[in-house]
Design a protein around this motif. Structure first.
Motif, mmCIF file in Angstrom:
data_model
loop_
_atom_site.group_PDB
_atom_site.id
_atom_site.type_symbol
_atom_site.label_atom_id
_atom_site.label_comp_id
_atom_site.label_asym_id
_atom_site.label_seq_id
_atom_site.Cartn_x
_atom_site.Cartn_y
_atom_site.Cartn_z
ATOM 1 N N TYR A 248 0.837 -1.205 0.000
ATOM 2 C CA TYR A 248 0.000 0.000 0.000
ATOM 3 C C TYR A 248 0.874 1.258 0.000
ATOM 4 C CZ TYR A 248 -4.535 2.212 1.251
ATOM 5 O OH TYR A 248 -5.702 2.926 1.259
ATOM 6 N N SER A 249 1.845 1.307 0.918
ATOM 7 C CA SER A 249 2.708 2.490 0.990
ATOM 8 C C SER A 249 3.866 2.408 0.004
ATOM 9 C CB SER A 249 3.239 2.666 2.410
ATOM 10 O OG SER A 249 3.860 1.490 2.876
ATOM 11 N N ASP B 211 9.118 1.396 2.545
ATOM 12 C CA ASP B 211 7.894 1.506 3.333
ATOM 13 C C ASP B 211 8.091 2.601 4.377
ATOM 14 O OD1 ASP B 211 5.451 1.060 4.433
ATOM 15 O OD2 ASP B 211 6.072 -0.646 5.633
ATOM 16 N N ALA C 33 0.713 5.283 4.718
ATOM 17 C CA ALA C 33 -0.536 4.542 4.505
ATOM 18 C C ALA C 33 -1.759 5.368 4.871
ATOM 19 C CB ALA C 33 -0.507 3.242 5.297
ATOM 20 N N ASN D 54 -7.457 1.207 8.661
ATOM 21 C CA ASN D 54 -8.120 1.596 7.423
ATOM 22 C C ASN D 54 -9.629 1.610 7.652
ATOM 23 O OD1 ASN D 54 -9.258 1.573 4.713
ATOM 24 N ND2 ASN D 54 -7.149 1.187 4.028
#
Length: 546
Positions: free
Chosen positions: A177-178, A198, A203, A305
């Motif tokens: 994701y990152s 990362d 994120a 999230n």
């Protein structure tokens, strides 16, 4: 007879300590909230001693000291940058589907500054952070989903007699994701030669940034899903896809189609593709007959999230979805303590408080006595107020103990607060709402005291409180009632009596890149907010620097 003192300790990023006496947790303290940078790790002996002192483990020898596991050298040791080499359990053991986890055998003998200790695998710390914090009695079926930067989404089930590993949902670690974001603007340079890395603060920004996408939902998600599928089939890594390689393939969707696929489009597609994969694979692994009377807990970075959490809750696949206020690594010291106690006694249930962090340092400044009604009046006049009250909240979200509050009726307030905090203009400001009035402004508007689910603004909300409306019409809502936080409840009630609106803007009381302020003195020296309210006094500092 004195109940046993169990202390959990995390030494890597989000370093923290948790102290549990019997089944009651007294302290959960992150190193960053002791005046350090965000995501601070223990660098050496002094940091370990600071954490142990915060957990009361220097004055009182713990009956059990449990260290969270991590990636290690060949001999199973974690080397701190400026300090000792400590033996720890692995980050994530390689379980086969259906494996019963023998918790006691997972504990690795260790030593911390001459103190006998044990270490528990990092993934297991996450599991027990969920189990130990979950409310109410255990349901008929209790599932825990762990998904963070170093492990693919792993599903566990806890019964009264044992913990078992069900399966890995799909072989993608969350760091993709990152890593993908860091290869594209605005998070990384406009070059495919940039290293994929990362960064821990990315994120959360991506989750806000995807609201700027033009090609949200199905079209972008379908293209991303094709790339993900091809990457998983060609991966040479055992059991997990190479995140760096997958990130480069995903970023190429932008670089090869700049006119039609912006970075925001790619990241929105990745977000929705992963969300769909989560839901589909949960349905595959858990037939409907095995979800009756069930609870799903979500921990690891994925638990932050709010969009995925809300989607899982909306799906109705589980009777309830639980996300603690510390689903990321800030909660694993607590989880390690719970796991250690469970290994020794079989007990998991733990009594804990969200405001279990460090107390404020004393100040010599002379503030003016002020009531919550006075604070509400300052807010209603359009002035942000920083509230520093009692022990800090645990986890990464400001929940009223270390918060900057402001009037949400003013459309310019979002930009003003972002400028004060030095944040990107697309970042949203969270709403803080009286619990009983949340359905009047938000959908679903259900109780959400820890700010872990996404809510949509209804028409009334969009019109009356524009400062907290994100670009996609959503908000990261925190609800509050009198029992959870009496001070904030009174301020909100007084604000409602003045304005007719039971909602305030809420952002964390910290400098950019640092943990929460630990004193009135530091907050006033910072100068970002001219009004600071603490211990019944209003302190006036310099005018906002921006």
């Amino acid at each position: 007879m004195t109940e046993a003192l169990t202390v959990g300790l995390k030494l890597t990023h989000d370093a923290s300590v948790a102290a549990t006496r019997g089944s009651t947790t007294s302290t959960i303290v992150e190193l960053e909230k002791l005046g350090r940078r965000r995501f601070a790790r223990a660098m050496g002996r002094a940091d370990i001693e600071l954490l142990l002192k915060a957990g009361g483990a220097l004055d009182d020898t713990p009956d059990l000291l449990v260290v969270d596991g991590w990636f290690t050298d060949r001999d199973g040791y974690l080397q701190l940058p400026n300090g000792p080499r400590i033996r720890v359990a692995p980050y994530a053991p390689e379980y086969s589907p259906g494996t019963v986890v023998d918790l006691e055998s997972e504990l690795v003998p260790s030593d911390v500054l001459g103190r006998a200790a044990v270490s528990v695998p990092h993934v297991i710390s996450h599991v027990y952070a969920a189990l130990g914090s979950a409310p109410g009695p255990s349901p008929a079926r209790d599932y825990v989903l762990v998904w963070d930067g170093g492990v693919a989404p792993a599903l566990f089930e806890k019964t009264r007699s044992c913990l078992s590993f069900i399966d890995t949902l799909f072989p993608i670690a969350l760091d993709v994701y990152s890593r993908t974001a860091m290869l594209m603007p605005p998070f990384g340079p406009d070059s495919m030669n940039a290293p994929s890395r990362d960064r821990l603060d990315v994120a959360g920004k991506v989750m806000a940034f995807i609201a700027t996408a033009k090609e949200q939902g199905e079209p972008a998600a379908a293209k991303v899903a094709d790339v993900m599928s091809a990457a998983m089939k060609s991966s040479k890594m055992a059991g997990i896809t190479d995140s760096s390689a997958l990130a480069r393939r995903l970023a190429n969707l932008h670089y090869n189609h700049r006119e039609t696929m912006s970075p925001a489009d790619v990241l929105a597609g990745l977000h929705f593709a992963l969300e769909r994969a989560l839901r589909m694979q949960l349905d595959r692994v858990l037939p409907a007959s095995e979800r009756a009377g069930s609870r799903l807990s979500v921990v690891g970075g994925a638990g932050l999230n709010i969009k995925w959490n809300a989607a899982l809750r909306r799906s109705g696949s589980f009777d309830s979805v639980w996300v603690p206020p510390f689903p990321n690594d800030s909660g694993v010291a607590f989880g390690a303590a719970v796991a250690g106690r469970a290994a020794m006694t079989g007990e998991v249930t733990t009594h804990w408080r969200v405001h279990s962090g460090p107390t404020l340092k004393k100040t010599r400044r002379l503030g003016s006595p002020a009531s919550p009604a006075n604070v509400a009046a300052v807010l209603a006049d359009g002035h942000p107020v920083m509230v520093l009250d009692g022990p800090a909240e645990v986890g990464p979200r400001a929940l009223g103990g270390r918060s900057i509050l402001a009037d949400p009726r003013r459309p310019e307030m979002r930009d003003r607060l972002n400028a004060i905090k030095g944040r990107e203009p697309y970042r949203p400001i969270a709403p803080l709402c009286l619990e009983k009035h949340a359905p009047d402004y938000f959908e679903p508007g259900t109780p959400d005291p820890y700010m872990v689910f996404e809510h949509k603004l209804n028409q009334r909300g969009r019109e009356l409180i524009p400062a907290i409306v994100h670009l996609d019409g959503t908000a990261r809502l925190q609800t509050i009632n009198e029992e959870q936080n009496p001070l904030i409840f009174i301020i909100l009630t007084e604000f409602q009596s003045l304005t007719g609106v039971p909602v305030l803007c809420n952002t964390s009381a910290n400098r950019n890149g640092r943990g929460f302020f630990d004193s009135v003195e530091k907050a006033i020296r910072w100068g970002g907010v001219p009004h600071v309210y603490s211990d019944g006094k209003l302190f006036l500092g310099r005018k906002a620097s921006r």
